[in-house]
Write a protein that holds these residues in place. Structure first.
Motif, PDB file in Angstrom:
ATOM      1  N   ALA A 438       0.822  -1.211   0.000  1.00 26.95           N
ATOM      2  CA  ALA A 438       0.000   0.000   0.000  1.00 26.95           C
ATOM      3  C   ALA A 438       0.853   1.257   0.000  1.00 26.95           C
ATOM      4  O   ALA A 438       0.516   2.249  -0.671  1.00 26.95           O
ATOM      5  N   GLU A 439       1.955   1.256   0.745  1.00 27.38           N
ATOM      6  CA  GLU A 439       2.828   2.429   0.767  1.00 27.38           C
ATOM      7  C   GLU A 439       3.422   2.709  -0.608  1.00 27.38           C
ATOM      8  O   GLU A 439       3.555   3.881  -1.012  1.00 27.38           O
ATOM      9  N   ARG A 440       3.750   1.668  -1.327  1.00 29.10           N
ATOM     10  CA  ARG A 440       4.301   1.869  -2.672  1.00 29.10           C
ATOM     11  C   ARG A 440       3.240   2.386  -3.636  1.00 29.10           C
ATOM     12  O   ARG A 440       3.505   3.258  -4.467  1.00 29.10           O
ATOM     13  N   ILE A 441       2.027   1.867  -3.525  1.00 31.20           N
ATOM     14  CA  ILE A 441       0.953   2.374  -4.390  1.00 31.20           C
ATOM     15  C   ILE A 441       0.674   3.838  -4.069  1.00 31.20           C
ATOM     16  O   ILE A 441       0.456   4.655  -4.983  1.00 31.20           O
ATOM     17  N   ALA A 442       0.671   4.185  -2.783  1.00 32.46           N
ATOM     18  CA  ALA A 442       0.459   5.585  -2.403  1.00 32.46           C
ATOM     19  C   ALA A 442       1.544   6.470  -2.997  1.00 32.46           C
ATOM     20  O   ALA A 442       1.267   7.603  -3.441  1.00 32.46           O
ATOM     21  N   GLY A 443       2.788   5.968  -3.027  1.00 27.95           N
ATOM     22  CA  GLY A 443       3.867   6.737  -3.653  1.00 27.95           C
ATOM     23  C   GLY A 443       3.629   6.927  -5.136  1.00 27.95           C
ATOM     24  O   GLY A 443       3.861   8.030  -5.683  1.00 27.95           O
ATOM     25  N   PHE A 444       3.168   5.875  -5.827  1.00 32.45           N
ATOM     26  CA  PHE A 444       2.847   6.014  -7.252  1.00 32.45           C
ATOM     27  C   PHE A 444       1.744   7.048  -7.462  1.00 32.45           C
ATOM     28  O   PHE A 444       1.786   7.838  -8.410  1.00 32.45           O
ATOM     29  N   GLU A 445       0.752   7.043  -6.570  1.00 31.00           N
ATOM     30  CA  GLU A 445      -0.341   7.997  -6.700  1.00 31.00           C
ATOM     31  C   GLU A 445       0.169   9.422  -6.546  1.00 31.00           C
ATOM     32  O   GLU A 445      -0.233  10.323  -7.308  1.00 31.00           O
ATOM     33  N   ARG A 446       1.058   9.654  -5.588  1.00 29.38           N
ATOM     34  CA  ARG A 446       1.624  10.998  -5.413  1.00 29.38           C
ATOM     35  C   ARG A 446       2.439  11.425  -6.622  1.00 29.38           C
ATOM     36  O   ARG A 446       2.501  12.617  -6.956  1.00 29.38           O
ATOM     37  N   GLU A 447       3.078  10.454  -7.283  1.00 28.79           N
ATOM     38  CA  GLU A 447       3.867  10.765  -8.484  1.00 28.79           C
ATOM     39  C   GLU A 447       3.014  10.927  -9.727  1.00 28.79           C
ATOM     40  O   GLU A 447       3.522  11.294 -10.797  1.00 28.79           O
ATOM     41  N   GLY A 448       1.724  10.637  -9.617  1.00 28.88           N
ATOM     42  CA  GLY A 448       0.825  10.762 -10.750  1.00 28.88           C
ATOM     43  C   GLY A 448       0.867   9.580 -11.690  1.00 28.88           C
ATOM     44  O   GLY A 448       0.415   9.681 -12.837  1.00 28.88           O
ATOM     45  N   ARG A 449       1.365   8.437 -11.233  1.00 29.21           N
ATOM     46  CA  ARG A 449       1.442   7.242 -12.081  1.00 29.21           C
ATOM     47  C   ARG A 449       0.126   6.471 -12.032  1.00 29.21           C
ATOM     48  O   ARG A 449      -0.414   6.238 -10.952  1.00 29.21           O
ATOM     49  N   PRO A 450      -0.395   6.025 -13.158  1.00 32.93           N
ATOM     50  CA  PRO A 450      -1.568   5.140 -13.132  1.00 32.93           C
ATOM     51  C   PRO A 450      -1.159   3.755 -12.625  1.00 32.93           C
ATOM     52  O   PRO A 450      -0.043   3.297 -12.849  1.00 32.93           O
ATOM     53  N   VAL A 451      -2.091   3.100 -11.929  1.00 33.97           N
ATOM     54  CA  VAL A 451      -1.819   1.784 -11.354  1.00 33.97           C
ATOM     55  C   VAL A 451      -2.965   0.856 -11.731  1.00 33.97           C
ATOM     56  O   VAL A 451      -4.141   1.226 -11.637  1.00 33.97           O
ATOM     57  N   ALA A 452      -2.618  -0.349 -12.140  1.00 33.08           N
ATOM     58  CA  ALA A 452      -3.616  -1.380 -12.455  1.00 33.08           C
ATOM     59  C   ALA A 452      -3.350  -2.609 -11.595  1.00 33.08           C
ATOM     60  O   ALA A 452      -2.212  -2.879 -11.208  1.00 33.08           O
ATOM     61  N   VAL A 453      -4.412  -3.342 -11.333  1.00 32.51           N
ATOM     62  CA  VAL A 453      -4.325  -4.593 -10.580  1.00 32.51           C
ATOM     63  C   VAL A 453      -4.785  -5.717 -11.490  1.00 32.51           C
ATOM     64  O   VAL A 453      -5.895  -5.657 -12.042  1.00 32.51           O
ATOM     65  N   ALA A 454      -3.961  -6.726 -11.633  1.00 31.73           N
ATOM     66  CA  ALA A 454      -4.318  -7.862 -12.480  1.00 31.73           C
ATOM     67  C   ALA A 454      -5.068  -8.898 -11.653  1.00 31.73           C
ATOM     68  O   ALA A 454      -4.617  -9.284 -10.574  1.00 31.73           O
ATOM     69  N   GLY A 455      -6.229  -9.304 -12.171  1.00 31.92           N
ATOM     70  CA  GLY A 455      -6.962 -10.382 -11.528  1.00 31.92           C
ATOM     71  C   GLY A 455      -8.042  -9.952 -10.567  1.00 31.92           C
ATOM     72  O   GLY A 455      -8.577 -10.777  -9.830  1.00 31.92           O
ATOM     73  N   GLY A 456      -8.416  -8.690 -10.537  1.00 31.13           N
ATOM     74  CA  GLY A 456      -9.504  -8.239  -9.669  1.00 31.13           C
ATOM     75  C   GLY A 456      -8.992  -7.553  -8.423  1.00 31.13           C
ATOM     76  O   GLY A 456      -7.945  -7.920  -7.880  1.00 31.13           O
ATOM     77  N   TYR A 457      -9.748  -6.548  -7.966  1.00 31.39           N
ATOM     78  CA  TYR A 457      -9.338  -5.755  -6.810  1.00 31.39           C
ATOM     79  C   TYR A 457     -10.493  -5.640  -5.835  1.00 31.39           C
ATOM     80  O   TYR A 457     -11.619  -5.314  -6.220  1.00 31.39           O
ATOM     81  N   HIS A 458     -10.193  -5.894  -4.561  1.00 28.41           N
ATOM     82  CA  HIS A 458     -11.206  -5.852  -3.504  1.00 28.41           C
ATOM     83  C   HIS A 458     -10.897  -4.785  -2.462  1.00 28.41           C
ATOM     84  O   HIS A 458     -11.368  -4.886  -1.334  1.00 28.41           O
ATOM     85  N   GLY A 459     -10.115  -3.800  -2.832  1.00 23.74           N
ATOM     86  CA  GLY A 459      -9.812  -2.720  -1.900  1.00 23.74           C
ATOM     87  C   GLY A 459      -8.739  -3.062  -0.880  1.00 23.74           C
ATOM     88  O   GLY A 459      -8.624  -2.370   0.133  1.00 23.74           O
ATOM     89  N   GLN A 460      -7.922  -4.083  -1.142  1.00 27.41           N
ATOM     90  CA  GLN A 460      -6.964  -4.531  -0.138  1.00 27.41           C
ATOM     91  C   GLN A 460      -6.015  -3.424   0.317  1.00 27.41           C
ATOM     92  O   GLN A 460      -5.588  -3.398   1.480  1.00 27.41           O
ATOM     93  N   TRP A 461      -5.654  -2.516  -0.597  1.00 25.78           N
ATOM     94  CA  TRP A 461      -4.639  -1.527  -0.279  1.00 25.78           C
ATOM     95  C   TRP A 461      -5.199  -0.106  -0.159  1.00 25.78           C
ATOM     96  O   TRP A 461      -4.458   0.816   0.145  1.00 25.78           O
TER      97      TRP A 461
END
Length: 524
Positions: A438-461
């Motif tokens: 989750a911390e790494r995804i938050a860093g990507f979000e601050r950098e403005g990078r789009p993020v995708a999850v393969a195989g479905g997402y249930h809000g884990q992060w």
């Protein structure tokens, strides 16, 4: 029961509940359920959207909003923290223990020992012991069901129809806002079939049924006060889902958690441990059933709920949690009339606990590898040893009166359960802790990078990372194509072996994740 013994029992229950709370707080929120509910509440919070729950940018149709609103209330008072949502279930569990005492006193006013024993039986039932600290809807639902039943008993025993049915209405409202129309399965049989279970103090049935109808009407109006505006705000598909699709889907053809009709019957010995293997109470309740209104009420609601949920397509163990206070009342009432104990009367619960602990010790290396990929199984060995020791101490104690033995069995069981839960949590922490990713995804979000999850997402992060943007969901085979279209993007890909990673992509980060691994991928 004297005031001093009541105070001692209250202190003992508080200590045991605090033990479970400490064990629960020591672990991270577990995917998929706990992290999903925290994510829904967080997304509602960031959207300032109180009517329609959302998950990853889409309306969340699975549950009503009460749990999410309670999370918001704590965040508004204390700030956004993880600890507040995790206090909600223990607080409702404490309320359910109190309501169980009230039910025992109302059903059997001349048998005070039932009220003494029932909350210990409830708290030490294995399934209830776990869900008392889990971020789920079921401890909350159990409280409101117990509150509604308490209203029914008050209307009967005290002939206080107005006060009793007001309490029933409050229980119905809370139960409906906790888990939707399925909550009626737990409450309506007791109210509508009162002519069957009441053996004495039978009321005039016309006012009784009018009171039930009024309580049901108040509950319906209260839930519609949210559901109608939410359906209008969420759109027609959301409206159909909350009014019909969710409940009908679970009952007829479950989209998840499908199981055969006998699944609950097979699981009951484990769910009701250690009490189901304690023969001391078995002989007490059958003889009293004929003329005991309280026992008839308890067995009626338990039987109907088990039949309905067994017939439903979707099954999960905790769906039966609201019936556990009734089971506790059954055990306590039976013990109140049970014969004097024999020397080894609590041997079976003790031996069961010893056996579970010994099995954990013997299987520790395999369990450690299976749960968390750990080479060191010392935590599981220690947890199993503590459980076995608790059982051995219980076995060595000479049986006494029923109330004392209930406290002893409950204490030994909860010490053993807590030790095993801690041991399992040590083994599962790394693959089930969402914070590092989750911390790494938050860093990507601050950098403005789009993020995708393969195989479905249930809000884990979402909550752990305090994310504000939805993650795009893609199929695993689309990872390379998606990164080609989003060269600054990142893809989260769960995988089992290196052969499952797409060729030509860069692995920025990898760790164990829920029985497999997860990688963060970037263009090569």
């Amino acid at each position: 029961m004297s005031r001093s013994s009541a105070g001692r029992d209250a202190a003992g229950l508080a200590a045991l509940l605090l033990l479970l709370l400490a064990v629960g707080l020591a672990r991270p929120l577990l995917p998929i359920d706990e992290t999903r509910y925290a994510a829904v509440a967080w997304e509602m919070w960031t959207r300032h959207q109180w009517l329609v729950p959302h998950l990853n940018g889409e309306p969340y149709t699975q549950k009503p909003p009460l749990l999410f609103w309670l999370m918001h209330a704590g965040w508004a008072a204390f700030g956004v923290h993880e600890w507040w949502p995790r206090l909600i279930s223990p607080l409702f569990a404490a309320g359910t223990l109190a309501a169980t005492v009230g039910l025992a006193r109302g059903l059997w006013p001349q048998r005070p020992s039932v009220a003494c024993m029932a909350p210990f039986v409830l708290l030490a039932s294995s399934l209830y012991a776990y869900f008392a600290s889990a971020l789920m809807f079921d401890a909350m639902l159990s409280f409101f069901v117990s509150l509604g039943l308490l209203g029914i008993v008050r209307a009967w025993r005290r002939a206080d129809l107005r006060g009793g049915f007001v309490m029933l209405a409050l229980g119905l409202i809370g139960a409906l806002y906790s888990k939707g129309p399925v909550a009626l399965v737990h409450l309506l049989p007791a109210a509508l079939l009162a002519p069957w279970w009441m053996r004495e103090l039978r009321p005039s049935w016309r006012p009784w049924m009018l009171g039930v109808a009024a309580a049901l009407g108040v509950g319906a109006v209260a839930i519609l006060a949210w559901a109608v505006p939410a359906a209008m705000a969420g759109g027609s598909a959301y409206g159909r889902a909350i009014f019909w699709g969710q409940t009908a889907g679970r009952l007829s053809e479950s989209f998840a958690h499908a199981a055969p009709w006998y699944a609950y019957l097979v699981a009951l010995p484990g769910l009701l441990a250690p009490w189901l293997v304690w023969p001391r109470w078995w002989r007490g309740w059958i003889a009293a059933l004929k003329d005991d209104s309280g026992l008839r009420l308890v067995l009626l609601v338990m039987a109907i709920s088990l039949l309905v949920f067994s017939a439903a397509s979707g099954k999960r163990w905790h769906y039966l949690l609201p019936e556990f206070p009734l089971f506790a009342l059954l055990v306590a009432r039976a013990l109140d009339g049970a014969p004097p104990p024999r020397r080894w009367s609590h041997a079976l619960p003790a031996i069961t606990l010893i056996g579970v602990g010994a099995t954990a010790v013997a299987a520790a290396p395999r369990l450690a590898a299976r749960l968390g990929g750990l080479q060191d199984a010392s935590a599981l060995i220690a947890g199993g040893a503590v459980a076995a020791l608790a059982g051995a101490v219980l076995l060595a104690l000479r049986p006494g009166d029923a109330a004392r033995d209930v406290r002893r069995i409950a204490t030994a069981t909860l010490v053993g359960v807590a030790a095993l839960m801690v041991a399992v949590q040590v083994a599962m922490r790394e693959p089930y802790d969402m914070h590092a990713v989750a911390e790494r995804i938050a860093g990507f979000e601050r950098e403005g990078r789009p993020v995708a999850v393969a195989g479905g997402y249930h809000g884990q992060w979402s909550f752990s990372g305090r994310l504000h943007a939805p993650l795009e969901e893609i199929e695993p085979e689309q990872a390379a194509e998606w990164l080609a279209r989003h060269p600054a993007g990142r893809v989260l890909l769960p995988y089992r072996g290196a052969r499952d990673l797409p060729d030509g992509l860069q692995v920025l980060y990898s760790r164990r994740y829920r029985g497999q691994s997860i990688a963060i991928l970037a263009p090569g």
